[in-house]
Each structure stands twice: as structure tokens, then as C-alpha cells.
Design an enzyme around this catalytic site. Sequence first.
Site, PDB file in Angstrom:
ATOM      1  N   GLU A  14       0.826  -1.204   0.000  1.00 32.18           N
ATOM      2  CA  GLU A  14       0.000   0.000   0.000  1.00 32.18           C
ATOM      3  C   GLU A  14       0.861   1.256   0.000  1.00 32.18           C
ATOM      4  O   GLU A  14       0.627   2.188  -0.771  1.00 32.18           O
ATOM      5  CB  GLU A  14      -0.924   0.002   1.224  1.00 32.18           C
ATOM      6  CG  GLU A  14      -1.791   1.247   1.333  1.00 32.18           C
ATOM      7  CD  GLU A  14      -2.733   1.211   2.513  1.00 32.18           C
ATOM      8  OE1 GLU A  14      -3.367   2.252   2.793  1.00 32.18           O
ATOM      9  OE2 GLU A  14      -2.852   0.159   3.167  1.00 32.18           O
ATOM     10  N   GLY A  26      -1.539   6.069   6.026  1.00 31.55           N
ATOM     11  CA  GLY A  26      -0.701   6.315   7.192  1.00 31.55           C
ATOM     12  C   GLY A  26      -0.033   7.662   7.073  1.00 31.55           C
ATOM     13  O   GLY A  26       0.699   7.912   6.115  1.00 31.55           O
TER      14      GLY A  26
END
Length: 380
Positions: free
Chosen positions: A243, A365
Site C-alpha cells: 500500500e 498512514g
Amino acid sequence: MEILAYTQEHEAFRKRLAEFLAAEVVPLIPRFEEERMVGKDVWRKMGRAGFLCPALSRDYGGPGGDFLHSVIVIEELSRSGISGFATPLHSDIVVPYIEAYGSEEQKRAWLPGCADGSVVTAVAMTEPGAGSDLASMTTTDVETNGQVSLSGAKTFISNGIIADLVIVAARDPEVKNPHEAISLYLVQDGTPGLSRGRKLDKMGLQTQDTAELFFTNCRIPAENRLGMKGGGFLMLMQKLQQERLVVALMAVCAMDRIVSWITDYCKSTKVNGRALSRGQAVSFALVEMATEAKIARTFVEKLVADHMEKKQVVVETSMAKYWASDAATRLAGRALDLMGPEAVLDCHPMARAFRDVRVMSIFAGANEIMKMIAGRFMGL
């Protein structure tokens, strides 16, 4: 020396994709920006043409390519100017969870549709009070007699409006250790108890639909769980490498596009009969921007090669995600400075680029979390 070994088949794939995007997507970008989403008809065309889930095995209806095909899709989407068409999220972030952790029945049921565009996916992790800290999520799962009841709220869910299938992270309220309490579930559109909130108005990525999702005693069969109960945190950690690598690739492609555009602009724009690029301050700025873009691409392409060799590069992808996304934002801002008043128009390519790259430092994130991860592995 080339880092990534593209074959003739890869280059033919790139050519077909570029032609497809020019014909089927680029002319519709104004419509997508106005509607704040890319319609399912385009997703289906993309799938039927073989450009969704390019690395998915042919056993499950995919094209049977490799991660380099995914890299090509990310690059060509960036070149086309449609940064919010979230096929990399679908193909390279969400679908791999099903392929890696799904039962054979789940794979047969969902993966062919993911590949042909009839099933659009999303992943629901972020909550109003829990962003990068997965251990703080409050969406619960309560299992009774083979049924799981999901209750809670998710927000900033990309593809949230059009998704046919959502991977939902939830926690067992009876398990005290948050790292052992989280499970992942497949929730189909139309399931009672699943409702959508607003289509969120965002600063950038205007062609991507982003929504709130609410689960109110949303009941699904326990068979909809991905993998083992309580294994969700580990699954999420195992997939975050790819990701974050995808986001780093998106940032690198944005940097390349920004540098190309502003360089052409400065060469073709004249002040007092002289091209902007002939001025020392401007030429130095362009050289510095091009250098940063090349450094970022070299770093990220090396990580792509390592990732394809199954190497553990969690720390390095965290570094690349934060550095490349910060650099893309920095380059976009510098390009605006070079242009001056012309760039204040909301429809201007550089204004759109600045809006679009800014969120890259937040999703997948936040960059501060990336630094914390790297710091822990460094023993800091």
C-alpha cells in the site's frame, strides 16, 4: 542502468492503456470532477479491457500479469491527468487482501468481478476518532450463532459511494489486546445495517468519491470473515508494504508530471522577450526540481524491484512514502511560485496538482507515522 526490466509485453500493455485512457477517460474528466466520482460504466470498460487487477491470477479471472503492470497503470493514470480514478486502490491495495486471505469460495465469488469491473471495492479502516492508529478503532464485531453484527462508523473511505464490496476492519469488544481483537470482513453493498453518509467535498482528488460509512447492527454471515478471527491486525500490517509503495509510486509520478509541465511552461513563457527558463534563478529551480524527481524515482523503483523479489522492505517503503509525498507537495508549491498569478485559477493544471498531491502525506498512514515506524526499526 535500468532498474525495472520491462518486457515488450509490458510496453505493449502501456501503449494499449495510454490509448484507452485518451479515448475513454480523458474526455470525461470535466464530468468526473463535477460529479466528484468516476462512474461505474468507466470502471467496467477498464475491467473489460484488462486494466483492472493486472497482477491477479488467471485462475480467478485476472489478466495474470505482475506488479510491473500495476506500476504502468499508476504511471499512465498520472500522465493522463486523472489523479482521482482510484483503480490502484482497488487493484493493488484492496483486492490483494481477498486473494491472499480469502477462502476459495470467497475468491471464486468476488475476484472475477473485481477484475472485469463489475465489482468495485473499498477498504474501511479509518474512523472519526481513529486514523493511523488502528488499535484505537471502535467499530465492533459481535458473533452469535454463525452471524456477525458490525456496529460503528468509518470515514474518508475512498470508493465509498460506488463500492460494491467493502473490506471492513472491526474489533471484538471482549478481547482486551487490540492487536488480537481486530478482524476483517467482506460486506456487500445493500446489506441491511450498512448505510452511506455524505460524499465528502475534499480539497483535492476531485474525481474520487470519498464517503462516510455507517454500520448499525449490520449482520453478515461469519463466513464473510477474511482469514482467522482476530488476525486482522497482522493481515493489515503484512499488506501495508505494498500500500505504501503504491502511494510512493503515485507521488513519484506526480513529481515527474509537475517537473515536465513547469519546465515546458518556463521554456515557452517569455518576459521582456526572454524565456523564463533562461534566467539563472528559474533554471536553477528547475534543475533542483528535476533532481529531486530523479532521486525519488530511483529510490522507489529499487523498492519495486525488491518488493517483486519478496524482500521485506517495510522500513524503506515507509521512508519512501513520507519522503516522496512530501517532495511532491514541495515541488508543486515551487511550481506555483514560478508561475505567479496565473496559477491561482482553480482549473489550472498546477493548482489541481497542488491540491491532489497534498493528501498523499496523509492517507495510507500519515507521514509522521511513517517516521515513527522507521525510527522503531532503527532502534530510536
